[in-house]
Design a protein around this motif. Structure first.
Motif, PDB file in Angstrom:
ATOM      1  N   VAL A   1      10.458  24.123 102.433  1.00 19.75           N
ATOM      2  CA  VAL A   1      10.853  22.723 102.383  1.00 19.75           C
ATOM      3  C   VAL A   1      12.101  22.517 103.223  1.00 19.75           C
ATOM      4  N   ASP A   2      13.048  23.438 103.096  1.00 20.74           N
ATOM      5  CA  ASP A   2      14.304  23.331 103.821  1.00 20.74           C
ATOM      6  C   ASP A   2      14.841  24.728 104.070  1.00 20.74           C
ATOM      7  N   ALA A   3      15.333  24.959 105.264  1.00 21.03           N
ATOM      8  CA  ALA A   3      15.973  26.226 105.605  1.00 21.03           C
ATOM      9  C   ALA A   3      17.119  25.904 106.542  1.00 21.03           C
ATOM     10  N   GLY A   4      18.298  26.265 106.131  1.00 19.43           N
ATOM     11  CA  GLY A   4      19.457  25.965 106.958  1.00 19.43           C
ATOM     12  C   GLY A   4      20.705  26.613 106.404  1.00 19.43           C
ATOM     13  N   THR A   5      21.819  26.219 106.989  1.00 19.38           N
ATOM     14  CA  THR A   5      23.101  26.750 106.567  1.00 19.38           C
ATOM     15  C   THR A   5      24.043  25.592 106.257  1.00 19.38           C
ATOM     16  N   PRO A   6      24.613  25.567 105.060  1.00 17.66           N
ATOM     17  CA  PRO A   6      25.532  24.483 104.741  1.00 17.66           C
ATOM     18  C   PRO A   6      26.925  24.669 105.336  1.00 17.66           C
ATOM     19  N   ASP A   7      27.318  25.929 105.570  1.00 15.89           N
ATOM     20  CA  ASP A   7      28.690  26.178 106.018  1.00 15.89           C
ATOM     21  C   ASP A   7      28.807  27.143 107.191  1.00 15.89           C
ATOM     22  N   GLY A   8      27.706  27.596 107.762  1.00 12.07           N
ATOM     23  CA  GLY A   8      27.745  28.529 108.878  1.00 12.07           C
ATOM     24  C   GLY A   8      27.854  29.974 108.452  1.00 12.07           C
ATOM     25  N   VAL A   9      28.020  30.225 107.156  1.00 12.09           N
ATOM     26  CA  VAL A   9      28.138  31.590 106.644  1.00 12.09           C
ATOM     27  C   VAL A   9      27.031  31.890 105.631  1.00 12.09           C
ATOM     28  N   SER A  10      26.518  30.877 104.969  1.00  4.77           N
ATOM     29  CA  SER A  10      25.485  31.032 103.952  1.00  4.77           C
ATOM     30  C   SER A  10      24.156  30.499 104.468  1.00  4.77           C
ATOM     31  N   ALA A  11      23.088  31.151 104.038  1.00  4.35           N
ATOM     32  CA  ALA A  11      21.740  30.688 104.354  1.00  4.35           C
ATOM     33  C   ALA A  11      21.137  30.142 103.070  1.00  4.35           C
ATOM     34  N   ARG A  12      20.641  28.911 103.117  1.00  2.36           N
ATOM     35  CA  ARG A  12      20.006  28.292 101.949  1.00  2.36           C
ATOM     36  C   ARG A  12      18.568  27.961 102.314  1.00  2.36           C
ATOM     37  N   VAL A  13      17.642  28.462 101.494  1.00  2.00           N
ATOM     38  CA  VAL A  13      16.213  28.257 101.738  1.00  2.00           C
ATOM     39  C   VAL A  13      15.585  27.672 100.470  1.00  2.00           C
ATOM     40  N   THR A  14      14.764  26.645 100.648  1.00  2.46           N
ATOM     41  CA  THR A  14      14.012  26.040  99.550  1.00  2.46           C
ATOM     42  C   THR A  14      12.533  26.145  99.873  1.00  2.46           C
ATOM     43  N   VAL A  15      11.773  26.718  98.941  1.00  4.02           N
ATOM     44  CA  VAL A  15      10.334  26.862  99.113  1.00  4.02           C
ATOM     45  C   VAL A  15       9.618  26.098  98.001  1.00  4.02           C
ATOM     46  N   ALA A  16       8.394  25.676  98.290  1.00  2.00           N
ATOM     47  CA  ALA A  16       7.601  24.933  97.315  1.00  2.00           C
ATOM     48  C   ALA A  16       6.176  25.441  97.314  1.00  2.00           C
ATOM     49  N   ALA A  17       5.521  25.302  96.171  1.00  2.10           N
ATOM     50  CA  ALA A  17       4.122  25.708  96.028  1.00  2.10           C
ATOM     51  C   ALA A  17       3.479  24.847  94.951  1.00  2.10           C
ATOM     52  N   LEU A  18       2.167  24.867  94.910  1.00  2.00           N
ATOM     53  CA  LEU A  18       1.419  24.180  93.857  1.00  2.00           C
ATOM     54  C   LEU A  18       0.858  25.217  92.904  1.00  2.00           C
ATOM     55  N   TRP A  19       1.033  24.972  91.618  1.00  2.56           N
ATOM     56  CA  TRP A  19       0.493  25.864  90.598  1.00  2.56           C
ATOM     57  C   TRP A  19      -0.735  25.214  89.980  1.00  2.56           C
ATOM     58  N   HIS A  20      -1.822  25.974  89.910  1.00  3.98           N
ATOM     59  CA  HIS A  20      -3.043  25.516  89.263  1.00  3.98           C
ATOM     60  C   HIS A  20      -3.262  26.384  88.030  1.00  3.98           C
ATOM     61  N   PRO A  21      -3.470  25.772  86.862  1.00  6.15           N
ATOM     62  CA  PRO A  21      -3.656  26.578  85.652  1.00  6.15           C
ATOM     63  C   PRO A  21      -4.918  27.432  85.733  1.00  6.15           C
ATOM     64  N   PRO A  22      -4.856  28.653  85.206  1.00  6.89           N
ATOM     65  CA  PRO A  22      -6.031  29.527  85.264  1.00  6.89           C
ATOM     66  C   PRO A  22      -7.155  29.049  84.343  1.00  6.89           C
ATOM     67  N   LEU A  23      -6.783  28.368  83.280  1.00  4.96           N
ATOM     68  CA  LEU A  23      -7.752  27.806  82.340  1.00  4.96           C
ATOM     69  C   LEU A  23      -7.547  26.293  82.292  1.00  4.96           C
TER      70      LEU A  23
END
Length: 146
Positions: A102-124
């Motif tokens: 969803v998002d991958a970047g650096t807020p301060d030039g020293v830290s890497a911040r990554v946000t990932v997303a997925a869809l969950w489907h119930p098994p039952l």
């Protein structure tokens, strides 16, 4: 005299045959419903933890996308949004999990911040949730050189 009330048998007690069967069936249905809910809740928890681990790994990989600059005699590692995304995308793509960044970047030039997303489907009972449940996880990692 067969009017109102229960029919009495020879011993003078009421006829209650079959009532235990209904109770057993009711408790069996209740137990199966609780079992289905527990299975689905456990699978949701495990899916969220996998997504959290993927976000951690992607942030760690993104933190390795630094450019090294030397200011005087002191080396300095600087992250860019493009460098973080470049390192994190292949890891998420080939992780074996159907997730997107969803998002991958650096807020301060020293830290890497990554946000990932997925869809969950119930098994039952997945017909009750046909679109799935959206899950999201974020992680931050800092470079080793500051």
């Amino acid at each position: 005299m067969r009017g109102r009330g229960l029919a009495l048998n020879r011993r003078g007690t009421g006829d209650d045959e079959g009532s235990v069967l209904l109770l057993v069936l009711g408790y069996l249905i209740l137990a199966l419903a609780v079992l289905f809910v527990c299975v689905c809740a456990t699978d949701l928890y495990i899916s969220q933890k996998r997504l959290d681990g993927l976000a951690d790994a992607a942030a760690l990989a993104g933190a390795d996308g630094f450019t090294l600059q030397v200011e005087g005699e002191v080396p300095r590692a600087t992250l860019t949004d493009a460098g973080v995304a470049e390192q994190a995308m292949p890891l998420v793509r080939y992780a074996g999990v159907e997730a997107t960044i969803v998002d991958a970047g650096t807020p301060d030039g020293v830290s890497a911040r990554v946000t990932v997303a997925a869809l969950w489907h119930p098994p039952l009972l997945s017909p009750f949730v046909p679109d799935g449940v959206p899950l999201q996880a974020s992680a931050t990692s800092r470079t080793a050189l500051r």
